[in-house]
Design a protein around this motif. Structure first.
Motif, short mmCIF file in Angstrom:
data_model
loop_
_atom_site.label_atom_id
_atom_site.label_comp_id
_atom_site.label_asym_id
_atom_site.label_seq_id
_atom_site.Cartn_x
_atom_site.Cartn_y
_atom_site.Cartn_z
N ASP A 55 0.85 -1.19 0.00
CA ASP A 55 0.00 0.00 0.00
C ASP A 55 0.88 1.24 0.00
O ASP A 55 2.11 1.15 0.03
CB ASP A 55 -0.94 0.01 1.21
CG ASP A 55 -0.20 -0.23 2.53
OD1 ASP A 55 0.95 0.26 2.66
OD2 ASP A 55 -0.75 -0.91 3.40
N LEU A 56 0.23 2.41 -0.04
CA LEU A 56 0.96 3.67 -0.13
C LEU A 56 1.82 3.90 1.11
O LEU A 56 2.92 4.42 1.02
CB LEU A 56 -0.02 4.82 -0.31
CG LEU A 56 0.58 6.18 -0.70
CD1 LEU A 56 1.26 6.10 -2.05
CD2 LEU A 56 -0.51 7.25 -0.73
N SER A 57 1.33 3.50 2.26
CA SER A 57 2.07 3.71 3.51
C SER A 57 3.39 2.95 3.52
O SER A 57 4.43 3.51 3.84
CB SER A 57 1.20 3.27 4.70
OG SER A 57 1.93 3.38 5.90
N LEU A 113 4.96 1.87 0.93
CA LEU A 113 5.80 2.41 -0.14
C LEU A 113 6.49 3.69 0.32
O LEU A 113 7.63 3.96 -0.04
CB LEU A 113 4.94 2.67 -1.38
CG LEU A 113 5.67 2.83 -2.72
CD1 LEU A 113 6.54 1.63 -3.02
CD2 LEU A 113 4.66 3.05 -3.84
N ASP A 114 5.79 4.48 1.14
CA ASP A 114 6.36 5.70 1.69
C ASP A 114 7.59 5.39 2.55
O ASP A 114 8.58 6.12 2.51
CB ASP A 114 5.32 6.44 2.52
CG ASP A 114 5.85 7.75 3.08
OD1 ASP A 114 6.24 8.62 2.29
OD2 ASP A 114 5.89 7.89 4.32
N LEU A 143 3.92 1.53 -7.61
CA LEU A 143 2.73 2.37 -7.44
C LEU A 143 1.76 2.15 -8.59
O LEU A 143 0.54 2.02 -8.38
CB LEU A 143 3.15 3.84 -7.37
CG LEU A 143 2.01 4.86 -7.22
CD1 LEU A 143 1.19 4.58 -5.98
CD2 LEU A 143 2.57 6.29 -7.19
N THR A 176 -4.58 9.57 -10.10
CA THR A 176 -4.23 8.89 -8.85
C THR A 176 -2.72 8.70 -8.75
O THR A 176 -2.12 8.91 -7.69
CB THR A 176 -4.94 7.52 -8.78
OG1 THR A 176 -6.34 7.72 -8.87
CG2 THR A 176 -4.60 6.82 -7.48
N HIS A 196 -0.55 10.52 -5.87
CA HIS A 196 0.12 9.66 -4.90
C HIS A 196 1.63 9.92 -4.89
O HIS A 196 2.25 9.91 -3.83
CB HIS A 196 -0.15 8.19 -5.22
CG HIS A 196 -1.47 7.70 -4.69
ND1 HIS A 196 -2.40 8.52 -4.09
CD2 HIS A 196 -2.02 6.45 -4.66
CE1 HIS A 196 -3.45 7.82 -3.72
NE2 HIS A 196 -3.25 6.55 -4.06
N THR A 205 2.20 12.85 -2.85
CA THR A 205 2.10 12.48 -1.43
C THR A 205 3.39 11.84 -0.94
O THR A 205 3.81 12.04 0.21
CB THR A 205 0.91 11.52 -1.22
OG1 THR A 205 -0.28 12.15 -1.65
CG2 THR A 205 0.78 11.14 0.25
N LEU A 206 4.04 11.08 -1.82
CA LEU A 206 5.30 10.42 -1.46
C LEU A 206 6.48 11.38 -1.46
O LEU A 206 7.59 10.99 -1.08
CB LEU A 206 5.58 9.27 -2.43
CG LEU A 206 4.66 8.05 -2.31
CD1 LEU A 206 4.90 7.08 -3.46
CD2 LEU A 206 4.86 7.35 -0.97
#
Length: 655
Positions: free
Chosen positions: A329-331, A333-334, A372, A425, A429, A432-433
């Motif tokens: 998920d994005l978290s 990946l961050d 992503l 998206t 995203h 956001t990263l």
């Protein structure tokens, strides 16, 4: 008599005996205001104790050197080697290899000035024995930049640790053949899995190489380039213990099942002469754990194992790659993206060359973008599109997280109702990263950068035919395009169209395209910011590293590559290599331009790591050491000579 400061370069690496020798061969030299050093005294190294020296070439300002008590606020004594010839300005600076006589620099005192004059003969004797001194005083810019990297790293390390990190850097540049390689064991494709397992057990290995059967490929269905690719990339396959376990889980009989059924014949290899850093990049980029090593004849001389290589260099980029691959998920990946930032900081801290850092970061960023995109789109979109990055990301010359420059090439005839939403998206995203949105809107959210192949190529043709300055910017972006994920053949077709569109373009197009490299002011205008204005308000001393150095080099080399049909590689390093191969530039000149570019990149990274400036373009020369200022001056001189090359080669007016 004032004494030399042995805590400052080039004297900080002298032994006690060398310091005593230097003291015996140093004397005071006084210059009255406007007095110049005579030609017979241009055989010494000078340290400015008090006052200011102006360096010029044929009456044109080049640089200024000041004492520590000067009003400009510099906190140490500048030094200069009067014997150094302006090689970066005149030697090998013509694209057509015209010879130009080398004239010496002139040095004049702007005010009453005291110098320490060190005998050139004494310096030469020490340089012959002390390679660190030889590096600092070298006529070759790459050698002096190497000395700067070592000293920048040495500030934060104890001598023993500094030596260890030097060894790490040297290891990354060693040939692959220097690593202990696993032995070569080859089985035929029709040999059984049982036979392969027996050989692996006996040899203590977890793999064997597999010799393919000709029947694996129908050569009648392949063209010449594809057959050549088979000969270079698919000469052998590989079978691992994991493959055998997979066969057992499939309820296959190891005694009768041939190796070819479970072997992987899409094999990546590496040359024995390639650098260890290249092997690391290949393993990281393609997520593989073993690389067959081939010699000049194409014979496999061993297999490079991931664990052996990592143990050899103590590197940790592979761990980041694993973290990216496992992100769900994005978290998560961050977290991996933050590790990339730490990796950059540690590598720069350890003195690793900026080019090696940026190319590895390009690989890691590409894996982030791929992951992503995989999390966002269904498999059918992945199979029918090609995600690319452009700009410094595409060239592999980004350092920290740069503005997004990306595009999506869509297979002709394929549509999906949610493509626009997927693009939005993806870009949001990435923001956001920590990858900022592109101010120029060169992103796949812009319909112009999200089109079917046919419309994409038609658009490129328009850019070649139109004189709109924005079209030059768009063309520069697509020339720097690099594949990220999806169907790579779509980008290959775009590059092929670039060559055709260029061939059909007006012959004067490249000449106009080159003008952008000259659009910013003369380099001397930047260097003169080092000198306080007399009797007036002083200008900002900050130098824009991108405008003054990076952009003219990158775009000028991009233009030369376009002229010489070098359109299949986006990086400046690869373009320079190709230009040398087609005799458009000498190897020495290419090396100097690349070193200058990487110096500017390294300075930007230093600014980014020490400030909150996310763009990291401005550097204040008063914060640099004397050695750093000397190299900055030299690299700006390289930019100036290169811009003069472009003016002469493309017959552009002198701005």
């Amino acid at each position: 008599m004032p004494h030399l400061d042995f805590s400052q370069p080039p004297f900080d690496v002298l032994s006690l005996a060398e310091r005593q020798s230097i003291r015996k061969n140093t004397q005071i030299r006084y210059l009255a205001k406007n007095e110049s050093l005579p030609a017979e005294e241009l055989q010494c190294l000078y340290v400015v104790i008090k006052g200011q020296i102006e360096q010029s070439l044929d009456g044109e300002f080049v640089a200024s050197y000041v004492g520590s008590n000067h009003a400009d606020g510099l906190n140490n004594n500048d030094w200069f080697d009067s014997r150094r010839l302006p090689e970066s300005l005149t030697k090998d600076n013509q694209l057509e290899h015209e010879s130009t006589p080398i004239q010496p620099y002139q040095f004049r005192a702007n005010e009453e000035t005291l110098l320490l004059q060190v005998s050139g003969t004494a310096i030469d004797k020490i340089s012959a024995q002390n390679h660190l001194v030889r590096q600092i005083l070298s006529d070759k810019l790459p050698e002096r930049l190497k000395a700067l990297r070592q000293r920048r790293h040495n500030r934060t390390l104890e001598p023993a640790s500094y030596t260890n990190q030097q060894e790490v850097q040297q290891i990354m540049l060693q040939p692959v053949i220097d690593i202990h390689l696993l032995p070569v064991h080859i089985v035929d494709a029709n040999d059984s899995l049982y036979e392969a397992a027996r050989i692996m057990t006996k040899a203590g290995l977890k793999h064997v190489l597999v010799r393919p059967l000709h029947s694996l490929y129908d050569l009648n269905d392949l063209d010449g380039s594809q057959i050549a690719q088979l000969e270079t990339r698919l000469l052998l396959g590989i079978l691992t213990d994991t493959d055998i376990c997979r066969a057992v889980s499939d309820r296959q009989n190891p005694a009768t099942t041939p190796c070819q059924r479970y072997a992987n014949f899409n094999l990546r290899t590496i040359k024995a002469s390639d650098e260890i850093g290249d092997a690391l990049l290949t393993m990281t980029r393609y997520r593989i754990h073993r690389l067959p090593v081939v010699d000049q004849s194409g014979d496999v001389v061993g297999v490079l194992g991931q664990s052996d290589m990592l143990a050899h260099i103590g590197h940790h980029s592979q761990l980041i790659s694993i973290q990216i691959e496992q992100a769900q998920d994005l978290s998560s990946l961050d977290t991996a993206v933050e590790l990339i930032g730490r990796y950059i900081r540690s590598q720069h801290h350890n003195g690793v060359k900026i080019g090696n850092i940026s190319r590895m970061v390009q690989t890691l960023n590409a894996q982030v973008f791929t992951k992503l995109w995989q999390l966002i789109v269904p498999d059918e979109v992945m199979a029918n599109t090609c995600l690319i990055v452009m700009g410094s990301e595409g060239r592999g010359e980004q350092i920290m997280r740069t503005d997004q420059d990306n595009a999506l090439i869509i297979r002709d005839g394929y549509t999906h109702l949610d493509l626009a939403q997927f693009a939005d998206t993806f870009n949001s995203h990435l923001a956001t990263l920590g990858y900022p949105l592109c101010d120029g809107n060169i992103m796949m959210t812009n319909p112009m950068w999200r089109q079917p192949l046919k419309q994409f190529t038609a658009q490129i043709g328009l850019w070649f035919r139109n004189s709109d300055p924005m079209h030059g910017i768009y063309l520069s972006a697509i020339l720097d395009a690099e594949y990220v994920c999806g169907d790579e053949s779509l980008l290959t077709q775009v590059r092929q169209h670039l060559k055709l569109a260029h061939q059909k373009a007006d012959p004067m197009f490249v000449r106009q395209f080159a003008r952008a490299a000259l659009q910013f002011g003369d380099v001397n205008q930047w260097w003169q910011k080092f000198v306080p204005l007399l009797g007036g308000k002083s200008a900002s001393s900050d130098i824009d590293l991108k405008k003054a150095g990076i952009f003219p080099l990158v775009h000028g080399i991009r233009t030369l590559a376009l002229e010489n049909n070098v359109l299949d590689v986006p990086s400046t390093k690869a373009r320079l290599k190709a230009l040398v191969q087609v005799d458009a530039m000498t190897q020495e000149r290419a090396d100097t331009l690349l070193e200058a570019l990487e110096f500017f990149m390294a300075q930007r990274l230093s600014v980014a790591l020490s400030t909150d400036d996310k763009h990291a373009r401005q550097v204040d020369p008063t914060t640099l050491t004397a050695l750093e200022r000397d190299l900055l001056k030299e690299c700006l001189a390289v930019v100036k000579s290169f811009k003069n090359q472009l003016r002469q080669h493309y017959q552009l007016e002198i701005a």
